[in-house]
Design a protein around this motif. Structure first.
Motif, PDB file in Angstrom:
ATOM      1  N   LEU A  50       0.827  -1.205   0.000  1.00  0.00           N
ATOM      2  CA  LEU A  50       0.000   0.000   0.000  1.00  0.00           C
ATOM      3  C   LEU A  50       0.862   1.255   0.000  1.00  0.00           C
ATOM      4  O   LEU A  50       0.589   2.209  -0.751  1.00  0.00           O
ATOM      5  CB  LEU A  50      -0.921  -0.017   1.226  1.00  0.00           C
ATOM      6  N   LEU A  51       1.938   1.257   0.795  1.00  0.00           N
ATOM      7  CA  LEU A  51       2.804   2.429   0.863  1.00  0.00           C
ATOM      8  C   LEU A  51       3.536   2.644  -0.466  1.00  0.00           C
ATOM      9  O   LEU A  51       3.653   3.782  -0.939  1.00  0.00           O
ATOM     10  CB  LEU A  51       3.819   2.252   1.994  1.00  0.00           C
ATOM     11  N   SER A  52       4.004   1.568  -1.084  1.00  0.00           N
ATOM     12  CA  SER A  52       4.652   1.696  -2.391  1.00  0.00           C
ATOM     13  C   SER A  52       3.673   2.215  -3.431  1.00  0.00           C
ATOM     14  O   SER A  52       4.032   3.044  -4.285  1.00  0.00           O
ATOM     15  CB  SER A  52       5.215   0.337  -2.830  1.00  0.00           C
ATOM     16  N   THR A  53       2.443   1.744  -3.363  1.00  0.00           N
ATOM     17  CA  THR A  53       1.412   2.209  -4.291  1.00  0.00           C
ATOM     18  C   THR A  53       1.146   3.690  -4.098  1.00  0.00           C
ATOM     19  O   THR A  53       0.961   4.427  -5.071  1.00  0.00           O
ATOM     20  CB  THR A  53       0.111   1.409  -4.078  1.00  0.00           C
ATOM     21  N   MET A  54       1.134   4.145  -2.846  1.00  0.00           N
ATOM     22  CA  MET A  54       0.941   5.571  -2.568  1.00  0.00           C
ATOM     23  C   MET A  54       2.080   6.399  -3.167  1.00  0.00           C
ATOM     24  O   MET A  54       1.845   7.455  -3.764  1.00  0.00           O
ATOM     25  CB  MET A  54       0.864   5.797  -1.056  1.00  0.00           C
ATOM     26  N   LYS A  55       3.319   5.918  -3.008  1.00  0.00           N
ATOM     27  CA  LYS A  55       4.480   6.680  -3.493  1.00  0.00           C
ATOM     28  C   LYS A  55       4.483   6.801  -5.014  1.00  0.00           C
ATOM     29  O   LYS A  55       4.970   7.794  -5.561  1.00  0.00           O
ATOM     30  CB  LYS A  55       5.769   6.020  -3.004  1.00  0.00           C
ATOM     31  N   TYR A  56       3.965   5.785  -5.704  1.00  0.00           N
ATOM     32  CA  TYR A  56       3.874   5.813  -7.164  1.00  0.00           C
ATOM     33  C   TYR A  56       2.443   6.128  -7.622  1.00  0.00           C
ATOM     34  O   TYR A  56       2.103   5.877  -8.775  1.00  0.00           O
ATOM     35  CB  TYR A  56       4.312   4.473  -7.748  1.00  0.00           C
ATOM     36  N   GLY A  57       1.636   6.654  -6.702  1.00  0.00           N
ATOM     37  CA  GLY A  57       0.206   6.811  -6.959  1.00  0.00           C
ATOM     38  C   GLY A  57      -0.138   7.605  -8.204  1.00  0.00           C
ATOM     39  O   GLY A  57      -1.005   7.210  -8.984  1.00  0.00           O
ATOM     40  N   ARG A  58       0.555   8.715  -8.399  1.00  0.00           N
ATOM     41  CA  ARG A  58       0.222   9.558  -9.547  1.00  0.00           C
ATOM     42  C   ARG A  58       0.629   8.904 -10.854  1.00  0.00           C
ATOM     43  O   ARG A  58      -0.080   9.013 -11.857  1.00  0.00           O
ATOM     44  CB  ARG A  58       0.888  10.924  -9.391  1.00  0.00           C
ATOM     45  N   ALA A  59       1.780   8.237 -10.864  1.00  0.00           N
ATOM     46  CA  ALA A  59       2.230   7.568 -12.089  1.00  0.00           C
ATOM     47  C   ALA A  59       1.331   6.386 -12.429  1.00  0.00           C
ATOM     48  O   ALA A  59       1.023   6.143 -13.602  1.00  0.00           O
ATOM     49  CB  ALA A  59       3.675   7.103 -11.934  1.00  0.00           C
ATOM     50  N   LEU A  60       0.899   5.657 -11.393  1.00  0.00           N
ATOM     51  CA  LEU A  60       0.039   4.494 -11.631  1.00  0.00           C
ATOM     52  C   LEU A  60      -1.365   4.895 -12.048  1.00  0.00           C
ATOM     53  O   LEU A  60      -1.984   4.231 -12.872  1.00  0.00           O
ATOM     54  CB  LEU A  60      -0.038   3.638 -10.354  1.00  0.00           C
ATOM     55  N   GLY A  61      -1.873   5.992 -11.470  1.00  0.00           N
ATOM     56  CA  GLY A  61      -3.258   6.366 -11.728  1.00  0.00           C
ATOM     57  C   GLY A  61      -4.207   5.453 -10.959  1.00  0.00           C
ATOM     58  O   GLY A  61      -3.801   4.470 -10.329  1.00  0.00           O
ATOM     59  N   GLN A  62      -5.483   5.775 -11.028  1.00  0.00           N
ATOM     60  CA  GLN A  62      -6.483   4.997 -10.291  1.00  0.00           C
ATOM     61  C   GLN A  62      -6.493   3.527 -10.710  1.00  0.00           C
ATOM     62  O   GLN A  62      -6.497   2.622  -9.870  1.00  0.00           O
ATOM     63  CB  GLN A  62      -7.877   5.616 -10.516  1.00  0.00           C
ATOM     64  N   SER A  63      -6.478   3.281 -12.012  1.00  0.00           N
ATOM     65  CA  SER A  63      -6.541   1.903 -12.498  1.00  0.00           C
ATOM     66  C   SER A  63      -5.271   1.133 -12.156  1.00  0.00           C
ATOM     67  O   SER A  63      -5.321  -0.053 -11.830  1.00  0.00           O
ATOM     68  CB  SER A  63      -6.785   1.872 -14.008  1.00  0.00           C
ATOM     69  N   GLY A  64      -4.097   1.790 -12.207  1.00  0.00           N
ATOM     70  CA  GLY A  64      -2.847   1.132 -11.865  1.00  0.00           C
ATOM     71  C   GLY A  64      -2.764   0.798 -10.390  1.00  0.00           C
ATOM     72  O   GLY A  64      -2.257  -0.269 -10.012  1.00  0.00           O
ATOM     73  N   ARG A  65      -3.237   1.703  -9.545  1.00  0.00           N
ATOM     74  CA  ARG A  65      -3.250   1.423  -8.108  1.00  0.00           C
ATOM     75  C   ARG A  65      -4.165   0.241  -7.813  1.00  0.00           C
ATOM     76  O   ARG A  65      -3.831  -0.644  -7.016  1.00  0.00           O
ATOM     77  CB  ARG A  65      -3.702   2.656  -7.316  1.00  0.00           C
ATOM     78  N   TYR A  66      -5.310   0.226  -8.469  1.00  0.00           N
ATOM     79  CA  TYR A  66      -6.236  -0.886  -8.266  1.00  0.00           C
ATOM     80  C   TYR A  66      -5.606  -2.209  -8.724  1.00  0.00           C
ATOM     81  O   TYR A  66      -5.683  -3.218  -8.021  1.00  0.00           O
ATOM     82  CB  TYR A  66      -7.538  -0.641  -9.034  1.00  0.00           C
ATOM     83  N   ALA A  67      -4.971  -2.204  -9.890  1.00  0.00           N
ATOM     84  CA  ALA A  67      -4.368  -3.429 -10.422  1.00  0.00           C
ATOM     85  C   ALA A  67      -3.264  -3.944  -9.505  1.00  0.00           C
ATOM     86  O   ALA A  67      -3.050  -5.158  -9.399  1.00  0.00           O
ATOM     87  CB  ALA A  67      -3.812  -3.168 -11.827  1.00  0.00           C
ATOM     88  N   THR A  68      -2.550  -3.036  -8.840  1.00  0.00           N
ATOM     89  CA  THR A  68      -1.494  -3.432  -7.919  1.00  0.00           C
ATOM     90  C   THR A  68      -2.056  -4.009  -6.630  1.00  0.00           C
ATOM     91  O   THR A  68      -1.551  -5.006  -6.101  1.00  0.00           O
ATOM     92  CB  THR A  68      -0.593  -2.225  -7.586  1.00  0.00           C
ATOM     93  N   LEU A  69      -3.118  -3.386  -6.123  1.00  0.00           N
ATOM     94  CA  LEU A  69      -3.658  -3.776  -4.813  1.00  0.00           C
ATOM     95  C   LEU A  69      -4.582  -4.989  -4.886  1.00  0.00           C
ATOM     96  O   LEU A  69      -4.679  -5.749  -3.915  1.00  0.00           O
ATOM     97  CB  LEU A  69      -4.408  -2.596  -4.197  1.00  0.00           C
ATOM     98  N   ALA A  70      -5.256  -5.192  -6.011  1.00  0.00           N
ATOM     99  CA  ALA A  70      -6.269  -6.248  -6.100  1.00  0.00           C
ATOM    100  C   ALA A  70      -5.735  -7.635  -5.748  1.00  0.00           C
ATOM    101  O   ALA A  70      -6.356  -8.355  -4.954  1.00  0.00           O
ATOM    102  CB  ALA A  70      -6.913  -6.248  -7.489  1.00  0.00           C
ATOM    103  N   PRO A  71      -4.587  -8.085  -6.300  1.00  0.00           N
ATOM    104  CA  PRO A  71      -4.109  -9.422  -5.937  1.00  0.00           C
ATOM    105  C   PRO A  71      -3.686  -9.533  -4.481  1.00  0.00           C
ATOM    106  O   PRO A  71      -3.795 -10.609  -3.878  1.00  0.00           O
ATOM    107  CB  PRO A  71      -2.921  -9.651  -6.884  1.00  0.00           C
TER     108      PRO A  71
END
Length: 208
Positions: A50-71
């Protein structure tokens, strides 16, 4: 001038490469976390992602954050049990096919909620502070500390299943069950899920 014209293209490629490397690192971290057995380890592994996703949050975008967290949500959260608790006493009357649909929708809802609420990083800390027994289960105590030092208590009820510890409920401010808040029956849960689906779809549209 030719170099300057190509610079945005290269920046885009570098950003895409960074995102790809981040996603690969997330998969490696997820596999490593899978071998841990303690309830606090499960939450720490989730918080690391979750913290890594937050740090890359803007680059990932909403869909990228979701794809990272879902599994990770699928591995750490006991989604079938959480869905049953969120529906309440009417669960037994829901046809099996609809139970499956609701479980999948609730899995999507959890990942979308974290992807939405933890969308960027500005110095926050995700701290696992301890645990306490709760009947046959364990409550893992955590704090979300904002950059200004303001803490929010977020505790997780952990239940062991087949040798692994899974999140079966979330307690905001230490005592407010988020599943109890959600317990509006089938229709109420479907409305809540649809709101998050709309939010995620909007994020995908903005990112594209």
């Amino acid at each position: 001038m030719r170099y300057l014209a190509q610079e945005p293209v290269w920046r885009g490629k570098i950003a895409a490469l960074c995102v790809a490397l981040f996603l690969a690192a997330g998969m490696i971290a997820e596999r490593a976390a899978a071998i841990t057995t303690g309830p606090q380890d499960s939450v720490r592994g989730f918080y690391d992602t979750l913290l890594s996703t937050m740090k890359y949050g803007r680059a990932l975008g909403q869909s990228g954050r979701y794809a990272t967290l879902a599994p990770v949500v699928d591995r750490v959260f006991d989604v079938p049990s959480m869905t049953r608790l969120a529906i309440g006493s009417s669960w037994a009357t829901v046809p099996p096919a609809q139970q499956q649909q609701l479980t999948e929708a609730f899995r999507h809802y959890i990942a979308a909620t974290y992807a939405d609420r933890f969308d960027s990083y500005s110095g926050e800390q995700l701290q696992v502070t301890g645990e306490q027994p709760y009947n046959a289960d364990v409550i893992v105590q955590t704090k979300i500390v904002k950059s200004n030092g303001e803490p929010t208590t977020l505790n997780y009820l952990m239940r062991q299943n087949q040798g692994s510890w899974h999140i079966s409920d979330v307690y905001l401010d230490g005592s407010i069950s988020q599943l109890a808040v959600q317990r509006d029956g089938v229709d109420g849960l479907v409305m809540a899920l649809n709101r998050k689906v709309d939010l995620l779809s909007h994020g995908v549209a903005k990112a594209s």
